[in-house]
Design a protein around this motif. Structure first.
Motif, PDB file in Angstrom:
ATOM      1  N   VAL A 238       0.864  -1.179   0.000  1.00  0.00           N
ATOM      2  CA  VAL A 238       0.000   0.000   0.000  1.00  0.00           C
ATOM      3  C   VAL A 238       0.902   1.230   0.000  1.00  0.00           C
ATOM      4  CG1 VAL A 238      -1.829   1.249   1.189  1.00  0.00           C
ATOM      5  CG2 VAL A 238      -1.779  -1.241   1.252  1.00  0.00           C
ATOM      6  N   VAL A 239       0.764   2.102  -1.015  1.00  0.00           N
ATOM      7  CA  VAL A 239       1.658   3.235  -1.226  1.00  0.00           C
ATOM      8  C   VAL A 239       0.908   4.533  -0.945  1.00  0.00           C
ATOM      9  CG1 VAL A 239       3.131   4.434  -2.880  1.00  0.00           C
ATOM     10  CG2 VAL A 239       2.927   1.941  -2.962  1.00  0.00           C
ATOM     11  N   PHE A 240       1.553   5.415  -0.168  1.00  0.00           N
ATOM     12  CA  PHE A 240       1.025   6.747   0.128  1.00  0.00           C
ATOM     13  C   PHE A 240       1.759   7.744  -0.782  1.00  0.00           C
ATOM     14  CE2 PHE A 240       0.054   4.169   3.660  1.00  0.00           C
ATOM     15  CZ  PHE A 240      -0.972   4.733   4.378  1.00  0.00           C
ATOM     16  N   THR A 241       1.036   8.388  -1.696  1.00  0.00           N
ATOM     17  CA  THR A 241       1.628   9.336  -2.642  1.00  0.00           C
ATOM     18  C   THR A 241       1.076  10.729  -2.365  1.00  0.00           C
ATOM     19  OG1 THR A 241       1.747   7.601  -4.318  1.00  0.00           O
ATOM     20  CG2 THR A 241       2.005   9.876  -5.069  1.00  0.00           C
ATOM     21  N   PRO A 242       1.917  11.659  -1.873  1.00  0.00           N
ATOM     22  CA  PRO A 242       1.414  13.009  -1.571  1.00  0.00           C
ATOM     23  C   PRO A 242       1.086  13.779  -2.840  1.00  0.00           C
ATOM     24  CG  PRO A 242       3.791  12.914  -1.309  1.00  0.00           C
ATOM     25  CD  PRO A 242       3.346  11.511  -1.586  1.00  0.00           C
ATOM     26  N   ALA A 243       0.117  14.680  -2.750  1.00  0.00           N
ATOM     27  CA  ALA A 243      -0.245  15.507  -3.905  1.00  0.00           C
ATOM     28  C   ALA A 243       0.866  16.499  -4.246  1.00  0.00           C
ATOM     29  CB  ALA A 243      -1.546  16.252  -3.616  1.00  0.00           C
ATOM     30  N   LYS A 244       1.624  16.932  -3.240  1.00  0.00           N
ATOM     31  CA  LYS A 244       2.725  17.867  -3.460  1.00  0.00           C
ATOM     32  C   LYS A 244       3.997  17.282  -2.841  1.00  0.00           C
ATOM     33  CE  LYS A 244      -0.281  21.945  -3.394  1.00  0.00           C
ATOM     34  NZ  LYS A 244      -0.561  23.265  -2.741  1.00  0.00           N
ATOM     35  N   PRO A 245       4.712  16.413  -3.590  1.00  0.00           N
ATOM     36  CA  PRO A 245       5.939  15.806  -3.047  1.00  0.00           C
ATOM     37  C   PRO A 245       7.001  16.855  -2.746  1.00  0.00           C
ATOM     38  CG  PRO A 245       5.191  14.663  -5.037  1.00  0.00           C
ATOM     39  CD  PRO A 245       4.407  15.930  -4.940  1.00  0.00           C
ATOM     40  N   ALA A 246       7.772  16.632  -1.685  1.00  0.00           N
ATOM     41  CA  ALA A 246       8.866  17.524  -1.295  1.00  0.00           C
ATOM     42  C   ALA A 246      10.171  16.749  -1.350  1.00  0.00           C
ATOM     43  CB  ALA A 246       8.640  18.073   0.113  1.00  0.00           C
ATOM     44  N   PRO A 247      11.289  17.368  -1.791  1.00  0.00           N
ATOM     45  CA  PRO A 247      12.570  16.666  -1.857  1.00  0.00           C
ATOM     46  C   PRO A 247      13.103  16.349  -0.468  1.00  0.00           C
ATOM     47  CG  PRO A 247      12.870  18.990  -2.346  1.00  0.00           C
ATOM     48  CD  PRO A 247      11.390  18.776  -2.256  1.00  0.00           C
ATOM     49  N   MET A 248      13.841  15.250  -0.365  1.00  0.00           N
ATOM     50  CA  MET A 248      14.451  14.873   0.898  1.00  0.00           C
ATOM     51  C   MET A 248      15.626  15.796   1.201  1.00  0.00           C
ATOM     52  SD  MET A 248      13.044  12.160   2.342  1.00  0.00           S
ATOM     53  CE  MET A 248      14.343  11.343   3.246  1.00  0.00           C
ATOM     54  N   PRO A 249      15.803  16.206   2.463  1.00  0.00           N
ATOM     55  CA  PRO A 249      16.992  17.009   2.801  1.00  0.00           C
ATOM     56  C   PRO A 249      18.260  16.203   2.612  1.00  0.00           C
ATOM     57  CG  PRO A 249      15.793  16.336   4.781  1.00  0.00           C
ATOM     58  CD  PRO A 249      14.929  15.979   3.616  1.00  0.00           C
ATOM     59  N   LYS A 250      19.320  16.858   2.155  1.00  0.00           N
ATOM     60  CA  LYS A 250      20.552  16.150   1.824  1.00  0.00           C
ATOM     61  C   LYS A 250      21.179  15.461   3.029  1.00  0.00           C
ATOM     62  CE  LYS A 250      21.830  18.960  -2.157  1.00  0.00           C
ATOM     63  NZ  LYS A 250      22.887  19.808  -2.771  1.00  0.00           N
ATOM     64  N   ARG A 251      21.040  16.041   4.191  1.00  0.00           N
ATOM     65  CA  ARG A 251      21.694  15.462   5.364  1.00  0.00           C
ATOM     66  C   ARG A 251      21.096  14.121   5.763  1.00  0.00           C
ATOM     67  NH1 ARG A 251      18.478  19.594   7.365  1.00  0.00           N
ATOM     68  NH2 ARG A 251      16.862  18.961   8.827  1.00  0.00           N
ATOM     69  N   SER A 252      19.859  13.805   5.315  1.00  0.00           N
ATOM     70  CA  SER A 252      19.234  12.541   5.699  1.00  0.00           C
ATOM     71  C   SER A 252      19.368  11.476   4.632  1.00  0.00           C
ATOM     72  CB  SER A 252      17.742  12.770   5.965  1.00  0.00           C
ATOM     73  OG  SER A 252      17.080  13.194   4.790  1.00  0.00           O
ATOM     74  N   MET A 253      20.008  11.801   3.515  1.00  0.00           N
ATOM     75  CA  MET A 253      20.171  10.824   2.447  1.00  0.00           C
ATOM     76  C   MET A 253      21.376   9.936   2.704  1.00  0.00           C
ATOM     77  SD  MET A 253      19.281  13.194  -0.873  1.00  0.00           S
ATOM     78  CE  MET A 253      19.382  11.804  -1.976  1.00  0.00           C
ATOM     79  N   LEU A 254      21.257   8.660   2.323  1.00  0.00           N
ATOM     80  CA  LEU A 254      22.355   7.719   2.509  1.00  0.00           C
ATOM     81  C   LEU A 254      23.450   7.992   1.491  1.00  0.00           C
ATOM     82  CD1 LEU A 254      20.304   4.456   2.998  1.00  0.00           C
ATOM     83  CD2 LEU A 254      21.630   5.635   4.743  1.00  0.00           C
ATOM     84  N   PRO A 255      24.690   7.599   1.765  1.00  0.00           N
ATOM     85  CA  PRO A 255      25.768   7.799   0.781  1.00  0.00           C
ATOM     86  C   PRO A 255      25.491   7.055  -0.504  1.00  0.00           C
ATOM     87  CG  PRO A 255      26.528   6.512   2.658  1.00  0.00           C
ATOM     88  CD  PRO A 255      25.161   6.982   2.999  1.00  0.00           C
ATOM     89  N   ASP A 256      25.984   7.602  -1.603  1.00  0.00           N
ATOM     90  CA  ASP A 256      25.768   7.010  -2.915  1.00  0.00           C
ATOM     91  C   ASP A 256      26.644   5.787  -3.069  1.00  0.00           C
ATOM     92  OD1 ASP A 256      25.123   6.465  -5.456  1.00  0.00           O
ATOM     93  OD2 ASP A 256      26.198   8.145  -6.380  1.00  0.00           O
ATOM     94  N   ASP A 257      26.075   4.641  -2.686  1.00  0.00           N
ATOM     95  CA  ASP A 257      26.886   3.427  -2.680  1.00  0.00           C
ATOM     96  C   ASP A 257      25.939   2.247  -2.838  1.00  0.00           C
ATOM     97  OD1 ASP A 257      28.201   2.361   0.521  1.00  0.00           O
ATOM     98  OD2 ASP A 257      27.319   1.301  -1.052  1.00  0.00           O
ATOM     99  N   ASP A 258      26.070   1.576  -3.986  1.00  0.00           N
ATOM    100  CA  ASP A 258      25.159   0.506  -4.380  1.00  0.00           C
ATOM    101  C   ASP A 258      25.605  -0.811  -3.778  1.00  0.00           C
ATOM    102  OD1 ASP A 258      23.337  -1.064  -5.549  1.00  0.00           O
ATOM    103  OD2 ASP A 258      24.038  -0.831  -7.606  1.00  0.00           O
ATOM    104  N   GLU A 259      24.683  -1.482  -3.070  1.00  0.00           N
ATOM    105  CA  GLU A 259      25.045  -2.737  -2.401  1.00  0.00           C
ATOM    106  C   GLU A 259      25.436  -3.817  -3.382  1.00  0.00           C
ATOM    107  OE1 GLU A 259      21.909  -4.349  -0.056  1.00  0.00           O
ATOM    108  OE2 GLU A 259      22.963  -6.196   0.361  1.00  0.00           O
ATOM    109  N   ASP A 260      24.809  -3.801  -4.581  1.00  0.00           N
ATOM    110  CA  ASP A 260      25.057  -4.868  -5.536  1.00  0.00           C
ATOM    111  C   ASP A 260      26.271  -4.621  -6.398  1.00  0.00           C
ATOM    112  OD1 ASP A 260      21.518  -5.321  -6.025  1.00  0.00           O
ATOM    113  OD2 ASP A 260      22.904  -6.363  -4.686  1.00  0.00           O
ATOM    114  N   ASP A 261      26.929  -3.471  -6.252  1.00  0.00           N
ATOM    115  CA  ASP A 261      28.107  -3.152  -7.059  1.00  0.00           C
ATOM    116  C   ASP A 261      29.329  -3.780  -6.397  1.00  0.00           C
ATOM    117  OD1 ASP A 261      29.897  -2.178  -8.801  1.00  0.00           O
ATOM    118  OD2 ASP A 261      29.690  -0.069  -8.246  1.00  0.00           O
TER     119      ASP A 261
END
Length: 264
Positions: A238-261
């Motif tokens: 079940v997916v909740f999709t907001p009518a006005k999406p907001a970008p995630m703050p940079k400080r809460s994003m995980l490092p750019d590092d792919d587990e499968d790489d």
């Protein structure tokens, strides 16, 4: 610590196992499902961990089987352990026992490509020979005049086309009859309001059909967010999709590092 010493400590040094055990213990404790951990070195170089839950596994987790909950926990743990500049050593999780070793990417690609020709050859050899045609065979009917007991050729594809969609169809949760859960209703409505006000996407996974139906009924009337069931089989959520999406703050994003790489 820097250079080879940092790499050794992060990948397989003396502090790697304690870090894995400490992180897993903290995460499972916060989830409310404490477990005894059995750590073993796997043949492929990864660290295998068996989660022996003390009072039963979380919802959606079964002993000896993969699940979205276990996959998400494994992904989160490896993200927390692996940092840029540190050699990676993967941690594999299993419920009630050690997981099956994961094949390397090269092996998986070779296994996926190999059966293509083999299946075609086996099918050609195993196919029965076509029946011999005789002059008295009743199959040679005039067009538009099928014999008695024979079905027009156009009816078979039509019947197959009618039966095909029903095989892969999913149940419409809004038509499922079930009792209302007041606690679940209140929690779901708060999450829907949070999704609408913050512009965040949320999803419920590993739920039964009746629980998805309760969620969809609970959010009726909440504005600023669209809630729908997506996916098939055990991946349905079940997916909740907001009518006005907001970008995630940079400080809460995980490092750019792919587990499968595995080559990085």
């Amino acid at each position: 610590m820097s250079g080879p010493q940092a790499t050794q400590a992060g990948a397989g040094g003396a502090d790697f196992r304690p870090r894995v055990e400490r992180l897993l213990t903290d995460i499972l404790g916060l989830m409310g499902f404490p477990a005894r951990l059995d750590l073993q070195d796997a043949a492929d170089g990864s660290l295998s961990v068996a989660l022996l839950f003390e009072s039963g596994p979380p919802p959606g987790v079964e002993a000896g089987k993969r699940s979205q909950v276990l996959d998400s926990l494994q992904f989160l743990l490896n993200k927390m352990l692996h940092r840029p500049g540190v050699e990676r050593r993967w941690v594999m999780l299993g419920a009630g026992g050690h997981p099956e070793p994961r094949p390397r990417r090269e092996q998986a690609q070779a296994q996926a490509a190999a059966p293509t020709a083999t299946v075609a050859q086996v099918a050609a050899v195993a196919a029965p020979p076509p029946p011999a045609r005789t002059a008295a065979a009743p199959a040679a009917q005039q067009p538009g005049r099928p014999g008695r007991g024979a079905q027009p050729a156009q009816q078979a594809p039509a019947k197959a086309a009618q039966q095909a969609p029903a095989k892969g169809s999913e149940t419409d949760e809004r038509s499922v009859q079930c009792e209302e859960d007041a606690v679940l209703r209140e929690a779901v409505r708060k999450l829907a309001e949070k999704s609408a006000s913050l512009g965040r996407f949320y999803a419920f996974a590993a739920m039964k059909t009746e629980d998805r139906a309760r969620v969809l009924r609970a959010v009726e009337g909440v504005g600023g967010v669209k809630v729908a069931a997506e996916g098939e089989g055990r991946n349905r959520r079940v997916v909740f999709t907001p009518a006005k999406p907001a970008p995630m703050p940079k400080r809460s994003m995980l490092p750019d590092d792919d587990e499968d790489d595995v080559d990085a």
